[in-house]
Design a protein around this motif. Structure first.
Motif, PDB file in Angstrom:
ATOM      1  N   ARG A  66      -2.744  -1.312  -1.753  1.00  0.00           N
ATOM      2  CA  ARG A  66      -3.107   0.074  -1.496  1.00  0.00           C
ATOM      3  C   ARG A  66      -2.869   1.023  -2.664  1.00  0.00           C
ATOM      4  O   ARG A  66      -2.896   2.249  -2.482  1.00  0.00           O
ATOM      5  CB  ARG A  66      -2.331   0.596  -0.286  1.00  0.00           C
ATOM      6  CG  ARG A  66      -2.327  -0.336   0.920  1.00  0.00           C
ATOM      7  CD  ARG A  66      -1.556   0.261   2.078  1.00  0.00           C
ATOM      8  NE  ARG A  66      -2.265   1.409   2.614  1.00  0.00           N
ATOM      9  CZ  ARG A  66      -3.191   1.325   3.573  1.00  0.00           C
ATOM     10  NH1 ARG A  66      -3.508   0.157   4.086  1.00  0.00           N
ATOM     11  NH2 ARG A  66      -3.779   2.401   4.022  1.00  0.00           N
ATOM     12  N   ARG A  67      -2.643   0.545  -3.843  1.00  0.00           N
ATOM     13  CA  ARG A  67      -2.316   1.453  -4.938  1.00  0.00           C
ATOM     14  C   ARG A  67      -3.539   2.278  -5.344  1.00  0.00           C
ATOM     15  O   ARG A  67      -4.620   1.743  -5.561  1.00  0.00           O
ATOM     16  CB  ARG A  67      -1.768   0.675  -6.126  1.00  0.00           C
ATOM     17  CG  ARG A  67      -0.496  -0.054  -5.767  1.00  0.00           C
ATOM     18  CD  ARG A  67       0.345  -0.454  -6.945  1.00  0.00           C
ATOM     19  NE  ARG A  67       1.538  -1.155  -6.483  1.00  0.00           N
ATOM     20  CZ  ARG A  67       2.544  -1.507  -7.268  1.00  0.00           C
ATOM     21  NH1 ARG A  67       2.508  -1.244  -8.554  1.00  0.00           N
ATOM     22  NH2 ARG A  67       3.593  -2.139  -6.774  1.00  0.00           N
ATOM     23  N   GLU A 106      -0.887  -4.659  -8.288  1.00  0.00           N
ATOM     24  CA  GLU A 106       0.478  -4.876  -7.806  1.00  0.00           C
ATOM     25  C   GLU A 106       1.390  -5.428  -8.887  1.00  0.00           C
ATOM     26  O   GLU A 106       2.611  -5.326  -8.787  1.00  0.00           O
ATOM     27  CB  GLU A 106       0.463  -5.844  -6.619  1.00  0.00           C
ATOM     28  CG  GLU A 106      -0.180  -5.287  -5.372  1.00  0.00           C
ATOM     29  CD  GLU A 106       0.626  -4.157  -4.758  1.00  0.00           C
ATOM     30  OE1 GLU A 106       1.856  -4.323  -4.597  1.00  0.00           O
ATOM     31  OE2 GLU A 106       0.031  -3.119  -4.436  1.00  0.00           O
ATOM     32  N   ARG A 151      -6.837   8.581   0.921  1.00  0.00           N
ATOM     33  CA  ARG A 151      -5.561   9.140   1.382  1.00  0.00           C
ATOM     34  C   ARG A 151      -5.497   9.068   2.912  1.00  0.00           C
ATOM     35  O   ARG A 151      -6.409   9.488   3.617  1.00  0.00           O
ATOM     36  CB  ARG A 151      -5.453  10.583   0.955  1.00  0.00           C
ATOM     37  CG  ARG A 151      -5.218  10.787  -0.521  1.00  0.00           C
ATOM     38  CD  ARG A 151      -3.750  10.664  -0.884  1.00  0.00           C
ATOM     39  NE  ARG A 151      -3.488  11.316  -2.172  1.00  0.00           N
ATOM     40  CZ  ARG A 151      -2.320  11.322  -2.770  1.00  0.00           C
ATOM     41  NH1 ARG A 151      -1.294  10.703  -2.193  1.00  0.00           N
ATOM     42  NH2 ARG A 151      -2.151  11.914  -3.919  1.00  0.00           N
ATOM     43  N   ASP A 169       7.780  -4.956  -9.493  1.00  0.00           N
ATOM     44  CA  ASP A 169       6.466  -5.602  -9.538  1.00  0.00           C
ATOM     45  C   ASP A 169       6.552  -6.983 -10.170  1.00  0.00           C
ATOM     46  O   ASP A 169       5.903  -7.933  -9.708  1.00  0.00           O
ATOM     47  CB  ASP A 169       5.478  -4.748 -10.337  1.00  0.00           C
ATOM     48  CG  ASP A 169       5.128  -3.447  -9.641  1.00  0.00           C
ATOM     49  OD1 ASP A 169       5.523  -3.283  -8.471  1.00  0.00           O
ATOM     50  OD2 ASP A 169       4.461  -2.596 -10.259  1.00  0.00           O
ATOM     51  N   ARG A 220       6.582  -3.445   0.843  1.00  0.00           N
ATOM     52  CA  ARG A 220       5.409  -3.435  -0.036  1.00  0.00           C
ATOM     53  C   ARG A 220       4.323  -4.303   0.582  1.00  0.00           C
ATOM     54  O   ARG A 220       4.566  -5.129   1.461  1.00  0.00           O
ATOM     55  CB  ARG A 220       5.760  -3.959  -1.428  1.00  0.00           C
ATOM     56  CG  ARG A 220       6.040  -5.460  -1.472  1.00  0.00           C
ATOM     57  CD  ARG A 220       6.315  -5.951  -2.880  1.00  0.00           C
ATOM     58  NE  ARG A 220       5.218  -5.637  -3.766  1.00  0.00           N
ATOM     59  CZ  ARG A 220       5.382  -5.145  -5.006  1.00  0.00           C
ATOM     60  NH1 ARG A 220       6.583  -4.912  -5.466  1.00  0.00           N
ATOM     61  NH2 ARG A 220       4.352  -4.891  -5.761  1.00  0.00           N
ATOM     62  N   GLN A 221       3.127  -4.130   0.091  1.00  0.00           N
ATOM     63  CA  GLN A 221       2.028  -5.009   0.484  1.00  0.00           C
ATOM     64  C   GLN A 221       2.185  -6.341  -0.231  1.00  0.00           C
ATOM     65  O   GLN A 221       2.567  -6.388  -1.402  1.00  0.00           O
ATOM     66  CB  GLN A 221       0.688  -4.366   0.138  1.00  0.00           C
ATOM     67  CG  GLN A 221       0.433  -3.057   0.844  1.00  0.00           C
ATOM     68  CD  GLN A 221       0.470  -3.178   2.341  1.00  0.00           C
ATOM     69  OE1 GLN A 221      -0.019  -4.153   2.903  1.00  0.00           O
ATOM     70  NE2 GLN A 221       1.070  -2.191   3.009  1.00  0.00           N
ATOM     71  N   GLU A 281       1.669  11.453  -6.660  1.00  0.00           N
ATOM     72  CA  GLU A 281       2.467  11.023  -5.506  1.00  0.00           C
ATOM     73  C   GLU A 281       1.765   9.935  -4.696  1.00  0.00           C
ATOM     74  O   GLU A 281       1.813   9.930  -3.467  1.00  0.00           O
ATOM     75  CB  GLU A 281       2.768  12.225  -4.603  1.00  0.00           C
ATOM     76  CG  GLU A 281       3.476  13.356  -5.334  1.00  0.00           C
ATOM     77  CD  GLU A 281       3.505  14.627  -4.501  1.00  0.00           C
ATOM     78  OE1 GLU A 281       3.061  14.570  -3.332  1.00  0.00           O
ATOM     79  OE2 GLU A 281       3.934  15.660  -5.009  1.00  0.00           O
ATOM     80  N   ALA A 282       1.121   8.996  -5.383  1.00  0.00           N
ATOM     81  CA  ALA A 282       0.388   7.938  -4.675  1.00  0.00           C
ATOM     82  C   ALA A 282       0.960   6.560  -4.951  1.00  0.00           C
ATOM     83  O   ALA A 282       0.315   5.557  -4.688  1.00  0.00           O
ATOM     84  CB  ALA A 282      -1.088   7.976  -5.071  1.00  0.00           C
ATOM     85  N   GLY A 283       2.159   6.487  -5.470  1.00  0.00           N
ATOM     86  CA  GLY A 283       2.724   5.187  -5.812  1.00  0.00           C
ATOM     87  C   GLY A 283       2.485   4.860  -7.273  1.00  0.00           C
ATOM     88  O   GLY A 283       1.842   5.609  -8.010  1.00  0.00           O
ATOM     89  N   ASP A 284       2.990   3.717  -7.682  1.00  0.00           N
ATOM     90  CA  ASP A 284       2.959   3.352  -9.092  1.00  0.00           C
ATOM     91  C   ASP A 284       1.625   2.704  -9.451  1.00  0.00           C
ATOM     92  O   ASP A 284       1.249   1.674  -8.906  1.00  0.00           O
ATOM     93  CB  ASP A 284       4.101   2.381  -9.396  1.00  0.00           C
ATOM     94  CG  ASP A 284       4.422   2.351 -10.881  1.00  0.00           C
ATOM     95  OD1 ASP A 284       3.483   2.336 -11.681  1.00  0.00           O
ATOM     96  OD2 ASP A 284       5.614   2.342 -11.229  1.00  0.00           O
ATOM     97  N   ASP A 285       0.903   3.315 -10.375  1.00  0.00           N
ATOM     98  CA  ASP A 285      -0.374   2.760 -10.832  1.00  0.00           C
ATOM     99  C   ASP A 285      -0.304   2.315 -12.292  1.00  0.00           C
ATOM    100  O   ASP A 285      -1.301   2.305 -12.999  1.00  0.00           O
ATOM    101  CB  ASP A 285      -1.503   3.768 -10.644  1.00  0.00           C
ATOM    102  CG  ASP A 285      -1.303   5.050 -11.465  1.00  0.00           C
ATOM    103  OD1 ASP A 285      -0.228   5.192 -12.081  1.00  0.00           O
ATOM    104  OD2 ASP A 285      -2.220   5.887 -11.498  1.00  0.00           O
TER     105      ASP A 285
END
Length: 574
Positions: free
Chosen positions: A315-316, A277, A16, A452, A498-499, A322-326
Motif C-alpha cells: 500500500r505504499r 516494500e 487515500r 524493510d 505491515r503488508q 504522511e503516507a508511509g515510507d516511499d
C-alpha cells in the motif's frame, strides 16, 4: 538532445482511505470517490492537497507532465444511465479543478484511456457494430479535447481492459482485435489531435489477446498498425522489454525499427518485486537501455509508473505527505529520470539524491540489492531463456507473482525441467542471501529503513528454502522446514505491523510425467519470436477453440488469482 517529454503517473492521491485488502493498482478506483453527500468535499480537498504536494515533488526532480485516469469518467454521452451521467458531471467538476492546479504547478497533463469504455445501456444500444463503436469512441475523444483545454493529450491502452474485479458501471472491454482495425481507428483519431493541437500516445502493451495481441514484439503487426501514421501529434509508447516490467529482458527492438516519435516506459514501484516494500533498484537496467537508445531514432521521452500496476496488498503511496515510507520508490523514480533524462550514472544519481555523506553506503547497498533481486528473487537460468506461448513472451519470474510466493509441485516440476544446472541456481541463491547482514548494516549506517531490509531478508530466507525444494531431491524434512518458516514469517510480520507476502504452500503431486511435460513444453512453447507451423495450425487457433469449448467450469479448477486478478486467464486464449 535530452528527452523533452518526461511523464509520471499521479494516481496515488486517489487511493487515500481505500481499505480493500488487495488493491487493483491499474487505475484510479473511481467507485471509491465521493460525488455526492457530506464526505465529497473533505475527500476532494484532501486529493487536491495531495496532488499539489505530488506535483511540487516531481516537478522538482525534473518531470514535465503527469498522467491521470481517465477519459471514460470525464466524457458525457446521451446514452449514459442517469446515475452514471450524474457521477460524470461531478467528476468533470472536480477534475477541472485538479487540472487547473496541475497547470499552475508548471506540469502538463495526459489522460489515460482504454479502448473501449461502455456502460450496460451503451452495450445494448451499440452491440458489436464496429463502425458505430469506433464513431462513439471518436466522439468521446473529441469531447475531451474540446471541453478540457488544460489536457495536453491522451494515452491509449488498446491491448488490456479493466480487471475482472472492477465493479464500476463504466467498464472497458477489448475492442481492437486486428492490426488493420487498430490502424483505421487511429487514422480517425489522429486528425482530432491535430485539429485541437494535442498529442495522441498509443501504448503497444497487450496481454496477448486476439490477432493484435503480439503488437508489443511482432514487427509485422506493429508495422501494419502504424502504417500511414506520420503525424507529429502521434507518439508510440512502449515498455522497455517484450513482456511486463521484469528483469532479464533485452531492450525491445521496435525502438530501432519504427521512425515514429516514441517514449519508453519504466516502473519505479516494481509490481513484481515488492512494490516499494524493499529496495529493488533498476539503475543497471536503466543505464544499459539508455546506452542502447542512443542509436534509436526519434526518442522524445520516457514514462515512469510510480504508483500504477499490479493486484496486491502492498500500500505504499509515492510522493505524498504522511503516507508511509516511499524511499525505494523515490530511488527508482530518481534513477529513471537521472539516467534517461540527464545522462547520469547510478552513482551520480545517488550522490545527488542522498548527499555525498551517505553516498558510499547507499551505492554499496544498491549494488547488493540488485544482486539479491537478480540471483535470488529470479532464477537466473530460467529468467534468461526466451520463451513464447501463443502471442506472449513468458514472464521470467513464475514463482513470485505480485504479493504471492508459490511453493508447490507444479512450479518445482517446471523449474526442474527448464533449469539444467540446479547446483548453480542453489549457489547463486545462497550467495545472494549471504549479503543481507551487510545490507542491514549499510541501511542502519545510511539512516535508511532497516525494517524493510529485515522483512526482505525473512522473505528471501523462504526463497532460499523454496529453491532447495525446487532443485534438490525431495525430502519430507524440507516440507517441514518450509511450514515452520512460513509460520515464523507470518508471526514476525503480522498484518497489523505491515503488508506481507502470501506464502502459497502445496505439496500435492503434479501428476504429469517428465516425458509428458517435455512433450507439452515442446509443443506449446517456442524459443523464437516467429510462429512455427504448429503454432499456426494448433497453438494460435485450435488450442483457443479447445480452451473456450472445454474451459474449467468450477471455480476451484482455476486458482483465484488467475480468475479474479487482471483480465483472467481467458484473455490468453482469444
Amino acid at each position: 538532445m535530452p528527452p523533452s517529454l518526461r511523464l509520471i503517473d499521479a494516481i496515488g492521491p486517489f487511493f487515500r482511505g481505500y481499505e480493500k485488502s488487495r488493491i487493483n493498482w491499474s487505475k484510479i478506483p473511481f467507485e471509491h470517490l465521493q460525488t455526492f453527500g457530506p464526505d465529497r468535499e473533505a475527500q476532494w480537498t484532501r486529493i487536491r492537497a495531495d496532488l499539489t504536494h505530488f506535483c511540487h515533488e516531481v516537478r522538482r526532480i525534473g518531470y514535465t507532465a503527469i498522467t491521470l485516469d481517465d477519459l471514460s469518467h470525464l466524457a458525457r454521452h446521451p446514452l449514459h444511465e442517469d446515475d452514471v451521467a450524474a457521477r460524470i458531471d461531478a467528476f468533470r467538476e472536480e477534475f477541472s479543478r485538479l487540472f487547473d492546479l496541475v497547470r499552475a504547478s508548471g506540469l502538463g497533463i495526459y489522460l489515460t484511456s482504454d479502448i473501449l469504455p461502455l456502460t450496460p445501456r451503451l452495450e445494448v444500444s451499440l452491440g458489436r457494430d464496429r463502425a458505430a463503436l469506433d464513431a462513439y469512441y471518436a466522439e468521446l475523444v473529441e469531447q475531451i479535447f474540446s471541453d478540457f483545454p488544460q489536457v495536453d493529450g491522451l494515452i491509449l491502452r488498446m491491448g488490456e481492459s479493466d480487471g475482472n474485479d472492477v465493479r464500476d458501471p463504466i467498464r472497458t472491454r477489448l475492442h481492437l482485435t486486428t492490426p488493420d482495425h487498430t490502424n483505421r481507428l487511429l487514422r480517425a483519431l489522429v486528425p482530432l489531435a491535430e485539429k485541437y493541437q494535442r498529442r495522441l500516445i498509443l501504448r503497444t502493451w497487450t496481454v496477448g489477446a486476439y490477432r493484435v495481441g503480439d503488437l508489443i514484439w511482432h514487427r509485422r503487426t506493429l508495422a501494419r498498425t502504424l502504417e500511414g501514421l506520420d503525424s507529429p501529434h502521434f507518439i508510440v509508447s512502449m515498455k522497455y522489454g517484450e513482456s511486463d516490467f521484469f528483469r532479464y529482458l533485452p531492450l525491445n527492438r521496435a525502438f530501432f525499427r519504427i521512425p515514429h516519435p516514441k517514449i519508453i516506459e519504466f516502473q519505479a514501484r516494481r509490481e513484481y518485486e515488492g512494490a516499494g516494500e524493499f529496495p529493488c533498484p533498476i539503475g543497471t537496467d536503466c543505464e544499459r537501455f539508455a546506452a542502447e537508445l542512443k542509436q534509436a531514432e526519434n526518442l522524445v521521452g520516457f514514462s515512469t509508473w510510480c504508483q500504477t500496476g499490479g493486484w496486491h496488498r502492498f500500500r505504499r503511496l509515492a510522493f505524498l505527505p504522511e503516507a508511509g515510507d516511499d524511499t525505494w520508490i523515490r530511488l527508482n523514480t530518481h534513477l529513471i529520470h537521472g539516467i534517461l533524462g540527464e545522462g547520469q550514472t547510478t552513482d551520480e544519481v545517488i550522490r545527488h539524491h542522498f548527499g555525498v555523506e551517505r553516498a558510499a553506503e547507499v551505492i554499496e547497498l544498491v549494488r547488493h540489492a540488485e544482486t539479491v533481486v537478480r540471483d535470488l528473487m529470479y532464477v537466473r537460468e530460467f529468467a534468461s531463456q526466451k520463451l513464447f506461448f501463443r502471442r506472449v513472451r513468458i514472464p521470467p519470474l513464475i514463482h513470485l507473482y505480485w504479493d504471492c510466493l508459490f511453493i508447490n509441485h507444479p512450479v518445482r516440476k517446471i523449474l526442474r525441467h527448464l533449469v539444467r544446472d540446479p547446483e548453480r541456481a542453489l549457489r547463486e541463491g545462497e550467495a545472494a542471501f549471504a549479503l543481507f547482514p551487510r545490507m542491514v548494516e549499510l541501511a542502519r549506517r545510511a539512516d535508511l529503513p532497516v525494517d524493510d531490509l529485515e522483512h526482505w531478508r525473512d522473505l528471501c530466507g523462504l526463497l532460499c528454502l523454496a529453491r532447495r525444494y525446487y532443485f534438490l531431491p525431495f525430502e519430507e524434512e524440507i516440507v517441514s522446514e518450509l511450514r515452520v518458516a512460513k509460520s515464523a514469517y507470518k508471526k514476525r510480520w503480522p498484518k497489523t505491523v505491515r503488508q506481507r507476502y502470501r506464502i502459497k504452500l502445496s505439496f500435492q503431486p503434479f501428476r504429469v510425467k517428465r516425458r509428458t511435460l517435455g512433450w507439452m513444453t515442446g509443443l506449446l512453447l517456442r524459443k523464437k519470436r516467429g510462429y512455427r507451423i504448429i503454432d499456426h495450425v494448433f497453438t494460435l487457433h485450435l488450442l483457443g477453440f479447445i480452451y473456450r469449448a472445454f474451459k474449467p467450469r468450477r471455480k476451484q479448477d482455476v486458482p483465484k488469482f488467475l480468475r479474479k486478478s487482471a483480465m483472467g486467464i481467458d484473455s490468453l486464449f482469444h
